[in-house]
Motif scaffolding. Structure first.
Motif, PDB file in Angstrom:
ATOM      1  N   ASP A  69      -9.520  19.954  54.012  1.00 48.56           N
ATOM      2  CA  ASP A  69     -10.977  19.935  53.894  1.00 48.56           C
ATOM      3  C   ASP A  69     -11.604  18.832  54.737  1.00 48.56           C
ATOM      4  OD1 ASP A  69     -11.720  22.001  52.387  1.00 48.56           O
ATOM      5  OD2 ASP A  69     -11.993  20.892  50.504  1.00 48.56           O
ATOM      6  N   PRO A  78     -10.137  19.018  59.502  1.00 46.75           N
ATOM      7  CA  PRO A  78      -9.694  20.344  59.935  1.00 46.75           C
ATOM      8  C   PRO A  78      -8.829  20.247  61.182  1.00 46.75           C
ATOM      9  CG  PRO A  78     -12.041  20.049  60.362  1.00 46.75           C
ATOM     10  CD  PRO A  78     -11.582  18.811  59.684  1.00 46.75           C
ATOM     11  N   TYR A  87     -11.901  29.853  55.494  1.00 47.91           N
ATOM     12  CA  TYR A  87     -11.490  28.476  55.796  1.00 47.91           C
ATOM     13  C   TYR A  87     -11.654  28.141  57.276  1.00 47.91           C
ATOM     14  CZ  TYR A  87      -9.474  29.111  51.206  1.00 47.91           C
ATOM     15  OH  TYR A  87      -9.317  29.391  49.869  1.00 47.91           O
ATOM     16  N   SER A 145      -9.712  24.557  57.924  1.00 48.97           N
ATOM     17  CA  SER A 145      -9.661  23.489  56.920  1.00 48.97           C
ATOM     18  C   SER A 145      -8.603  23.731  55.853  1.00 48.97           C
ATOM     19  CB  SER A 145     -11.036  23.369  56.254  1.00 48.97           C
ATOM     20  OG  SER A 145     -11.399  24.610  55.701  1.00 48.97           O
TER      21      SER A 145
END
Lengths: 410, 410
Positions: B73, B76, B122, B134
């Motif tokens: 998170d 990345p 993501y 991420s």
């Protein structure tokens, strides 16, 4: 695509049900020979007493039971044979009198005056039209009373009953030659996708054989629906619109089975929104599998639209939970019987969604339900499963040893 | 009529089975759309790997998982987007390279070189064709392997399988467009009796409406049989012989449903003895209900004859235990699932006979089986029952609380 406002499975059914209850439930009259397997649209009441006369259940002699009070192996009672009832003929004039008896075959009319029938095995005819009886009988013995099977006013079969073979026997016995039943929905199935090839073709790289057309058509047929059209259409907007319009004209239910990619899901919703004058009713259901489900209703043509998920396991389960259950609810069918079983392993539920878990059942005193997992796009595990159980939206999952109610696959 | 030499239900089935296995089991080829509900006459083996390529189960980017080992998170990982797989098209030339990724839609071909797909949720595209990811992925994540659904050589569906909707999906996926199935038996039903009237008629004294023609025809249809003829014939020997001869020419199975009186039973046996060149095989079965059952086989025309008891409950049960079970055994169908339940009251067994007891089932964790008693000639209790359980020939009966295995009525 907004998945924030998903409906529960029940909400999705109810939204459709409200709209189609008035216009999509037609009934028709069918004869007894075409009634089996159909759903009764009326409750059947008996207008007669069946049997309409006292009927013997044995081959024997109709007697007054008090005449045989002392009859036994050692000292038989002697009665005078005064007549014989023939099967199917009017026994008018024949009457059992004290000290007398009348021969009656199985199913025969028991003459007035008699209150029992003694089986032929205990009787021995003698000279002079006399009968030796070596057994006493109680009043009513071996006689089916008037109305004992069905009495006038009895409810024989309830509305919503799926007529089984023995139910047609009840109708025949009651003299009901025609019944009002629900007209099965006409279903069209439109599969879309450039990646789909027919089962007779060899899929190239990135292609896949069309499965849903076959499973959804067969499932429809098994429920008694009339599959009027199946079509496989390329990813061409105009071609899809044309196929959907034709299907709308011909059917009560139009199933769109598209891919599961985001772009395709958006297009399904858009097209259903255009073609159904009441618009999209449900855009995403809180179910696993089955989230990307879309429903709509077209009031003008009384047509339900359902956009199914692309994955075969999900498509079949969503079809079961939306349209098949809706049909059963609207036609007043009782809920299917579930089989209580013990889960063998942990199965987590999808948070906030109703989870449908495929299982294979073992035998035994308390059957075990072994979960079967079908990854996206797979069909063999679905075929290997005996049925499924449900976990409610607020459930966290089940643990080994927990009891679940399994719905057996049709 | 000699009831001393009765057969058990199994003996009666086996005698017929030995004789009709060779001549009465025909198969035919049907297409996929007509396959549902039919019984497979061959075991289906997969001749391909399905899927035939690695397939993504999400919309996302095909990657080399080691490139994302550190992705999270907060920090990345950046990859270069080198292409896009289109659904259903050949991704030739597209390859995942270190530091690169390729867009793949759900169901799409995962390019060579990639070992995982990271979900689009993501990923965030950046300027210059770059993608910020991420989340890390493990090798194989979101990919269905080649042959993961069905591998070449896998047994897909066994001979004797009654094809369900999902089974047709398996066939479609495997590219099996035609299957060999058993040809359903053609059944004729000849009801005899001066006492019988049609359901549209009002029975006079001693008359009764014909029930068995309807229940046996409907039960035959529910099993997939083809009911080619039903006829109701007066008690006239020549007329009955003529009807039986016609039925023998047209059918695989001729059902005689006559009365239950001794004279009628004798006549059924005599006629079957005359019309079936192998003669009467079983004259009386050790079953309750169903004792006065007669079977015969005609080798020349390959026709089974069955004389059913006259009582509706008995006729239906005997039909189930003889012909329907015989069909299932010969076509290699597995035994039907039984539901374990607790009996509520005493039920005596008939000494030396296999006893079939109708029951109504309650719900609950351990369902209760409440016996339903249908006196001779009655049909409504049969319709009210959910199924039946069996007690073996040497059993004395069951007591409240005993466990029984209930076969649910179709």
């Amino acid at each position: 695509m907004k998945l924030l406002n998903t409906d529960t499975v029940k909400e999705a059914r109810d939204k459709l049900g409200e709209r189609c209850r008035e216009t999509m439930l037609r009934t028709e009259i069918v004869g007894l020979r075409d009634a089996a397997g159909r759903i009764l649209a009326e409750t059947i009441i008996s207008h007669e007493n069946i049997p309409p006369y006292r009927r013997s259940i044995v081959d024997g002699y109709a007697v007054m039971s008090k005449d045989l009070a002392a009859a036994g192996d050692m000292i038989p009672s002697m009665l005078k044979i005064t007549g014989e009832v023939l099967l199917g003929s009017d026994p008018a004039g024949l009457r059992a009198e004290p000290g007398c008896c009348v021969y009656v075959p199985t199913g025969g009319y028991v003459p007035d005056g008699a209150d029992a029938v003694v089986m032929i095995e205990y009787c021995e005819p003698f000279a002079g039209g006399m009968l030796a009886v070596s057994k006493s009988v109680s009043a009513g013995e071996n006689i089916v009373r008037i109305g004992e099977d069905m009495a006038e006013g009895d409810t024989l079969l309830e509305k919503g009953r799926k007529l089984r073979p023995q139910d047609t026997g009840v109708l025949a016995a009651a003299g009901v030659c025609e019944v009002r039943v629900f007209v099965p929905w006409r279903v069209s199935i439109i599969s879309t996708g450039d990646e789909l090839v027919g089962p007779g073709e060899k899929p190239g790289p990135g292609q896949i054989r069309d499965i849903n057309t076959y499973t959804i058509a067969a499932r429809s047929g098994a429920e008694g629906f009339d599959v009027v059209r199946t079509a496989s259409v390329r990813d061409d907007r105009d071609a899809i619109v044309k196929a959907l319009e034709t299907a709308r004209d011909e059917s009560d239910v139009v199933i769109m089975s598209g891919g599961s990619s985001q772009g395709k899901k958006d297009m399904s919703a858009e097209l259903i929104g255009e073609l159904a004058d009441s618009g999209v009713l449900t855009h995403g259901i809180a179910a696993k599998p089955g989230k990307p489900t879309i429903t709509g209703f077209d009031r003008a043509s009384a047509t339900v639209f359902i956009g199914l998920p692309g994955h075969p396991a999900a498509a079949l389960m969503v079809y079961e939970q939306t349209l098949i259950r809706l049909w059963r609810e609207l036609t007043c069918q009782p809920e299917e019987r579930r089989l209580r079983a013990r889960v063998t392993v942990n199965v987590p539920a999808a948070p906030g969604r109703r989870t449908f878990q495929l299982v294979r059942l073992s035998g035994g005193d308390m059957p075990e339900a072994e979960p079967v997992f079908a990854r996206s796009g797979m069909i063999l595990p679905v075929s290997a499963a005996d049925g499924y159980f449900e976990m409610e939206e607020n459930r966290e999952g089940v643990r080994p040893g927990d009891m679940v109610d399994v719905v057996l696959w049709k």
